[in-house]
Design an enzyme around this catalytic site. Structure first.
Site, short mmCIF file in Angstrom:
data_model
loop_
_atom_site.label_atom_id
_atom_site.label_comp_id
_atom_site.label_asym_id
_atom_site.label_seq_id
_atom_site.Cartn_x
_atom_site.Cartn_y
_atom_site.Cartn_z
N LYS B 112 0.86 -1.19 0.00
CA LYS B 112 0.00 0.00 0.00
C LYS B 112 0.90 1.24 0.00
O LYS B 112 1.63 1.49 0.96
CB LYS B 112 -0.90 0.00 1.23
CG LYS B 112 -1.69 1.30 1.37
CD LYS B 112 -2.56 1.34 2.61
CE LYS B 112 -3.00 2.78 2.87
NZ LYS B 112 -3.88 2.90 4.04
N GLY B 173 -8.26 8.94 9.72
CA GLY B 173 -8.54 9.01 11.14
C GLY B 173 -9.67 9.96 11.52
O GLY B 173 -9.94 10.14 12.70
N ALA B 199 -9.65 5.29 4.12
CA ALA B 199 -9.57 6.45 5.01
C ALA B 199 -10.90 7.17 5.14
O ALA B 199 -11.59 7.42 4.16
CB ALA B 199 -8.51 7.45 4.57
N GLY B 200 -11.23 7.47 6.39
CA GLY B 200 -12.39 8.32 6.67
C GLY B 200 -13.63 7.58 7.11
O GLY B 200 -14.59 8.21 7.56
N ASN B 221 -8.93 1.26 9.59
CA ASN B 221 -8.23 0.89 10.81
C ASN B 221 -8.92 1.52 12.02
O ASN B 221 -9.50 0.86 12.87
CB ASN B 221 -6.77 1.29 10.73
CG ASN B 221 -5.90 0.70 11.84
OD1 ASN B 221 -4.72 0.47 11.64
ND2 ASN B 221 -6.42 0.43 13.02
N THR B 222 -8.88 2.86 12.08
CA THR B 222 -9.34 3.54 13.29
C THR B 222 -10.81 3.30 13.58
O THR B 222 -11.21 3.24 14.75
CB THR B 222 -9.08 5.06 13.16
OG1 THR B 222 -7.74 5.25 12.71
CG2 THR B 222 -9.24 5.76 14.50
#
Lengths: 67, 273
Positions: B112, B173, B199-200, B221-222
């Site tokens: 990635k 994040g 992301a997001g 992830n987050t």
């Protein structure tokens, strides 16, 4: 004596020292690590054969959690 | 909104192909920010993810030797690793990191690429991303590339040879969800390689919306690690990605302000009108 920079830290070792021996002395024997010596990756197959030289700059990395 | 003319049989597999390899799960997850490796493993198991992202970092000399590592809990024999370049702000750093990852993971090629442009927003630097992608593709890497939701840049990255385009839904994040579904739609429609939201994503509905738009997958992830109950959120994300994919394949009904056409029959009404 060998003065090495490992991950930005100055360290002194008794020579002669191969990459394999260095990794053992640092406590990472058997762990999955990758090593860069003076900007060049040292393949694992050459760890036992490569002798480190005074002043070498090393980067030793692992995989960690990340996203 | 369009959908595939032919959809896979409900009973059959709906495989997701990245760089020539088939996967069952369209959810890709990161391995950062968990309280410990046990929780990391439990969350990833609950997510059903087969591809997991990892970061490459310097060993902590004198402090981490002998400690269990991520690889002990998530063996590369069980998961497809996706080493990332998180924290890299130049093409040179990103390339160097992924070369080390290739060595670390025994000639591993699937990576990635992300090159950041700003430490506050973590917004991607697309110029550096393009430069790094060119070099990495030439060196034989299979590059899944994180980028802005710009269809022109997405097309350039595909032309360079990236194996998946991963536009942001919103900032890394942030948990702000999909801010610009129409740009994602444009990228999806023009791309012949998989498009993943990266992301997001904040919660399960964000993942479902991404999949309903026609994304091939979602990476997060987050949203999982930062939940009050990460294991339960991992399961929610698994179900949301599956639900969103099914909804996309099924094809949503047209949007109408009102139809005057109820679902129940008008004949045989008991009431007198």
């Amino acid at each position: 004596m060998l003065q090495l920079s490992i991950n930005g830290e100055a360290k002194t070792f008794a020579g002669p020292l191969t990459v394999t021996t260095l990794i053992e002395q640092l406590g990472f024997a058997g762990k999955r690590v990758a090593l860069e010596r003076n900007g060049e990756i040292v393949p694992r197959s050459q760890h036992a054969a490569i002798e480190l030289a005074d002043g070498d700059v090393l980067e030793l990395v692992v995989a960690v959690g990340g996203g | 909104m369009t959908q595939n003319a032919q959809t896979p049989d409900l009973a059959g597999p709906d495989l997701f192909q990245i760089a020539g390899k088939n996967y069952n799960s369209r959810l890709l997850v990161g391995t950062g920010k968990y309280k410990d490796f046990t929780e990391t493993r439990a969350a990833i198991d609950a997510s059903g993810a087969e591809i997991i992202t990892v970061a490459i970092r310097r060993v902590n000399i004198g402090q981490t030797a002998g400690e269990p590592s991520l690889l002990d809990y998530l063996p590369p024999s069980e998961f497809t690793y996706l080493p990332n370049t998180a924290g890299c702000y130049s093409s040179e750093d990103a390339i160097r990191t992924l070369r080390l990852a290739r060595e670390l993971l025994d000639d591993h090629r699937l990576v990635k690429l992300e090159v950041l442009g700003d430490p506050n927003t973590l917004y991607p630097n697309v110029r550096e991303t393009l430069k790094a992608a060119e070099v990495l593709v030439k060196e034989g890497f299979d590059v899944m590339v994180y980028t802005s939701d710009d269809p022109i840049i997405a097309r350039e990255l595909e032309q360079i040879g990236c194996c998946a385009i991963m536009p942001l839904a919103s900032l890394i994040g942030s948990g702000m969800g999909i801010l610009n579904p129409w740009n994602l739609r444009l990228i999806i429609e023009q791309s012949s390689v998989p498009v993943l939201v990266d992301a997001g994503v904040g919660t399960a509905s964000d993942a479902a919306i991404g999949m309903e738009l026609g994304c091939d997958g979602v990476l997060m992830n987050t949203a999982i690690a930062g939940a009050r109950d990460p294991i339960r959120m991992a399961r929610a994300m698994k179900l949301a990605v599956e639900a969103g994919r099914d909804a996309y394949l099924a094809g949503r009904m047209p949007r109408k302000l009102y139809s005057g056409d109820p679902s129940s029959p008008l004949q045989g009404l008991i009431a007198t009108q």
